[in-house]
Design a protein around this motif. Structure first.
Motif, PDB file in Angstrom:
ATOM      1  N   SER A 105       0.829  -1.214   0.000  1.00  8.76           N
ATOM      2  CA  SER A 105       0.000   0.000   0.000  1.00  8.76           C
ATOM      3  C   SER A 105       0.862   1.262   0.000  1.00  8.76           C
ATOM      4  CB  SER A 105      -0.983  -0.006   1.169  1.00  8.76           C
ATOM      5  OG  SER A 105      -0.266  -0.081   2.360  1.00  8.76           O
ATOM      6  N   ALA A 106       2.090   1.182   0.543  1.00  7.82           N
ATOM      7  CA  ALA A 106       2.960   2.367   0.542  1.00  7.82           C
ATOM      8  C   ALA A 106       3.457   2.691  -0.873  1.00  7.82           C
ATOM      9  CB  ALA A 106       4.139   2.151   1.475  1.00  7.82           C
ATOM     10  N   LEU A 107       3.451   1.684  -1.750  1.00  8.69           N
ATOM     11  CA  LEU A 107       3.882   1.928  -3.134  1.00  8.69           C
ATOM     12  C   LEU A 107       2.769   2.546  -3.978  1.00  8.69           C
ATOM     13  CD1 LEU A 107       5.780  -1.326  -4.210  1.00  8.69           C
ATOM     14  CD2 LEU A 107       6.771   0.948  -3.965  1.00  8.69           C
ATOM     15  N   ILE A 108       1.538   2.427  -3.455  1.00 12.51           N
ATOM     16  CA  ILE A 108       0.384   2.878  -4.239  1.00 12.51           C
ATOM     17  C   ILE A 108       0.023   4.281  -3.788  1.00 12.51           C
ATOM     18  CG2 ILE A 108      -1.956   2.233  -4.949  1.00 12.51           C
ATOM     19  CD1 ILE A 108      -1.303  -0.600  -3.947  1.00 12.51           C
ATOM     20  N   SER A 109       0.789   5.216  -4.279  1.00 17.09           N
ATOM     21  CA  SER A 109       0.650   6.591  -3.809  1.00 17.09           C
ATOM     22  C   SER A 109       0.458   7.501  -5.028  1.00 17.09           C
ATOM     23  CB  SER A 109       1.946   6.926  -3.065  1.00 17.09           C
ATOM     24  OG  SER A 109       1.912   8.192  -2.552  1.00 17.09           O
ATOM     25  N   LYS A 110      -0.255   8.609  -4.808  1.00 23.90           N
ATOM     26  CA  LYS A 110      -0.541   9.530  -5.915  1.00 23.90           C
ATOM     27  C   LYS A 110       0.716   9.960  -6.670  1.00 23.90           C
ATOM     28  CE  LYS A 110      -4.541  12.382  -4.881  1.00 23.90           C
ATOM     29  NZ  LYS A 110      -4.978  13.727  -4.553  1.00 23.90           N
ATOM     30  N   GLY A 111       0.611  10.117  -7.970  1.00 24.58           N
ATOM     31  CA  GLY A 111       1.740  10.563  -8.788  1.00 24.58           C
ATOM     32  C   GLY A 111       2.261  11.918  -8.371  1.00 24.58           C
ATOM     33  N   GLU A 112       1.370  12.748  -7.860  1.00 22.16           N
ATOM     34  CA  GLU A 112       1.726  14.107  -7.437  1.00 22.16           C
ATOM     35  C   GLU A 112       2.813  14.084  -6.354  1.00 22.16           C
ATOM     36  OE1 GLU A 112       0.304  16.888  -8.939  1.00 22.16           O
ATOM     37  OE2 GLU A 112       1.885  17.839  -7.767  1.00 22.16           O
ATOM     38  N   LYS A 113       2.873  12.959  -5.621  1.00 24.29           N
ATOM     39  CA  LYS A 113       3.843  12.882  -4.510  1.00 24.29           C
ATOM     40  C   LYS A 113       5.243  12.479  -4.971  1.00 24.29           C
ATOM     41  CE  LYS A 113       0.464  12.008  -0.916  1.00 24.29           C
ATOM     42  NZ  LYS A 113      -0.234  10.947  -0.204  1.00 24.29           N
ATOM     43  N   GLN A 114       5.394  12.142  -6.263  1.00 29.97           N
ATOM     44  CA  GLN A 114       6.736  11.776  -6.747  1.00 29.97           C
ATOM     45  C   GLN A 114       7.678  12.956  -6.524  1.00 29.97           C
ATOM     46  OE1 GLN A 114       6.549   9.311 -10.766  1.00 29.97           O
ATOM     47  NE2 GLN A 114       4.859  10.734 -10.609  1.00 29.97           N
ATOM     48  N   ILE A 115       8.937  12.637  -6.244  1.00 31.86           N
ATOM     49  CA  ILE A 115       9.890  13.736  -6.152  1.00 31.86           C
ATOM     50  C   ILE A 115      10.833  13.748  -7.352  1.00 31.86           C
ATOM     51  CG2 ILE A 115       9.931  14.056  -3.634  1.00 31.86           C
ATOM     52  CD1 ILE A 115      12.735  12.516  -4.161  1.00 31.86           C
ATOM     53  N   ALA A 116      10.773  12.695  -8.123  1.00 34.57           N
ATOM     54  CA  ALA A 116      11.619  12.653  -9.320  1.00 34.57           C
ATOM     55  C   ALA A 116      11.161  11.487 -10.187  1.00 34.57           C
ATOM     56  CB  ALA A 116      13.086  12.457  -8.931  1.00 34.57           C
ATOM     57  N   ALA A 117      11.607  11.497 -11.421  1.00 32.47           N
ATOM     58  CA  ALA A 117      11.299  10.385 -12.330  1.00 32.47           C
ATOM     59  C   ALA A 117      12.423  10.303 -13.354  1.00 32.47           C
ATOM     60  CB  ALA A 117       9.956  10.607 -13.008  1.00 32.47           C
ATOM     61  N   ALA A 118      12.485   9.172 -14.017  1.00 29.13           N
ATOM     62  CA  ALA A 118      13.532   9.010 -15.039  1.00 29.13           C
ATOM     63  C   ALA A 118      13.080   7.976 -16.048  1.00 29.13           C
ATOM     64  CB  ALA A 118      14.847   8.555 -14.380  1.00 29.13           C
ATOM     65  N   TYR A 119      13.635   8.048 -17.241  1.00 30.88           N
ATOM     66  CA  TYR A 119      13.455   6.944 -18.180  1.00 30.88           C
ATOM     67  C   TYR A 119      14.699   6.812 -19.044  1.00 30.88           C
ATOM     68  CZ  TYR A 119      12.170  10.449 -21.755  1.00 30.88           C
ATOM     69  OH  TYR A 119      12.176  11.517 -22.609  1.00 30.88           O
ATOM     70  N   VAL A 120      14.828   5.635 -19.639  1.00 29.46           N
ATOM     71  CA  VAL A 120      15.960   5.371 -20.525  1.00 29.46           C
ATOM     72  C   VAL A 120      15.381   4.891 -21.842  1.00 29.46           C
ATOM     73  CG1 VAL A 120      18.072   4.014 -20.832  1.00 29.46           C
ATOM     74  CG2 VAL A 120      17.320   4.633 -18.523  1.00 29.46           C
ATOM     75  N   VAL A 121      15.936   5.368 -22.953  1.00 28.33           N
ATOM     76  CA  VAL A 121      15.574   4.827 -24.275  1.00 28.33           C
ATOM     77  C   VAL A 121      16.795   4.115 -24.828  1.00 28.33           C
ATOM     78  CG1 VAL A 121      14.677   5.331 -26.586  1.00 28.33           C
ATOM     79  CG2 VAL A 121      14.126   6.874 -24.696  1.00 28.33           C
ATOM     80  N   TYR A 122      16.633   2.835 -25.179  1.00 28.85           N
ATOM     81  CA  TYR A 122      17.703   2.092 -25.844  1.00 28.85           C
ATOM     82  C   TYR A 122      17.362   2.151 -27.332  1.00 28.85           C
ATOM     83  CZ  TYR A 122      17.591   0.396 -21.034  1.00 28.85           C
ATOM     84  OH  TYR A 122      17.530   0.322 -19.653  1.00 28.85           O
TER      85      TYR A 122
END
Ligand code: AFP
Length: 334
Positions: free
Chosen positions: A158-175
């Motif tokens: 349940s701690a992983l299921i949190s609103k996106g607004e609470k993110q403090i950062a994000a990242a992605y990689v394209v290969y």
């Protein structure tokens, strides 16, 4: 290989000597006040995992390392060999970094708990996005959303299921034709390109802001018959003004639209009434990135980052890109 590495180093020093500043991921993180030491370690773990996955992608066909594992994931989708190994690579990198307390992954039914009492972050990830493109040499990627740990909560799903607004950062990689890692934080959106000679990610596209004039829209037209009349109307409008580009790997479609301006749509249709893409590790992280770049993500009814999630593997319809484009499509929906 050693010779190539030395050549590359010589070039880097040469550029530095000529006043051409080379910033790699580590130097960027160390010089950015808004990104603390602990969060820097999370980004560095993503980078280190990405270098390993990139090598696997490079050798897929040579080593015969493609195709299905014969297993299905929690969503009943076929698990490719690279899905499985990519998941292990990033889980290992996160465990080693020590700053992550728990990981949710497309490839795992439940959470992976790690770290110690002081580990400050939670990550939801799609370790290998675009699996069906793996063995046909089309760009694929990895996606990560980073949330702060609530030290008053138990480490449970349940701690992983949190609103996106609470993110403090994000990242992605394209290969892809090159390997790029894009990170988003309070300090904006930065894109780094992997220098394969040194294994370092070099800052190649700083402070990305969506171009206000946009060119592209991306959608799977094969789903046309299942789209609602309002989605069909939006597409009819889009097709008379913009160019269609659709790779079928979310990260690749997203990255192009981020740099060139545009909108990505994966609406609900008759066969996927809740949409296809996953809220916690696809829609939320990329909506965070697009927000930092001046755009937005919507389900058609709600801003993605405002959705109160119900489950780790929940799906959502997704409209993602330049704000004016998203708002105009959403206005048809409502
Ligand atoms: P796969 O991982 O099965 O290739 O799915 C990729 C994906 O989740 C996302 O990356 C794409 O945007 C979307 O699905 C493509 O879906 P369609 O093949 O239905 O267009």
């Amino acid at each position: 290989m050693k010779k190539l590495f030395l050549e590359k180093l010589k070039k880097l020093f040469h550029n530095a000597y000529r006043g051409i500043k080379i910033t790699n991921l580590e130097t960027y993180l160390n010089s950015t006040a808004a990104i603390d030491h602990e969060l820097s370690k999370v980004f560095m773990a993503i980078a280190s995992g990405a270098v390993t996955v990139q090598k696997q992608v490079d050798r897929l066909n040579i080593d015969g390392y493609f195709g299905s594992t014969g297993k299905t994931n929690v969503q009943g989708e076929e698990v490719q060999k690279l899905d499985e190994s990519g998941n292990t690579v990033f889980i290992d990198a996160f465990r080693e970094c020590g700053q992550i307390a728990m990981v949710g992954s497309e490839e795992l039914a439940g959470p992976e708990i790690m770290g110690d009492d002081s580990s400050r972050y939670l990550v939801n990830m799609d370790p290998v996005d675009g699996s069906s493109n793996i063995d046909v040499a089309i760009s694929i990627g990895s996606i990560f959303g980073i949330w702060p740990r609530d030290f008053n909560s138990q480490l449970s799903e349940s701690a992983l299921i949190s609103k996106g607004e609470k993110q403090i950062a994000a990242a992605y990689v394209v290969y892809g034709s090159s390997t790029v890692m894009v990170i988003a934080s309070k300090s904006g959106v930065q894109s780094f390109t992997l220098d394969s000679a040194t294994g370092l990610f070099v800052l190649t596209n700083p402070n990305i802001v969506l171009p206000s004039k946009w060119k592209y829209y991306s959608v799977n037209y094969g789903n046309w018959e299942g789209f609602s009349k309002t989605v069909q109307d939006s597409l009819i409008e889009l097709q008379s003004h913009y160019s269609l580009r659709y790779v079928g790997s979310l990260v690749a479609d997203f990255h192009r639209n981020l740099l060139k301006g545009g909108v990505f749509l994966y609406p609900q249709d008759k066969s996927s009434p809740n949409g296809k893409l996953r809220l916690m590790y696809e829609a939320n992280p990329l909506s965070y990135v697009i927000k930092q770049a001046g755009g937005m993500g919507s389900s058609g009814l709600e801003n993605i980052l405002d959705i109160e999630p119900e489950s780790l593997h929940q799906r959502t319809p997704l409209i993602l890109g330049n704000s004016d484009a998203v708002k105009s499509i959403v206005s048809h929906e409502k």
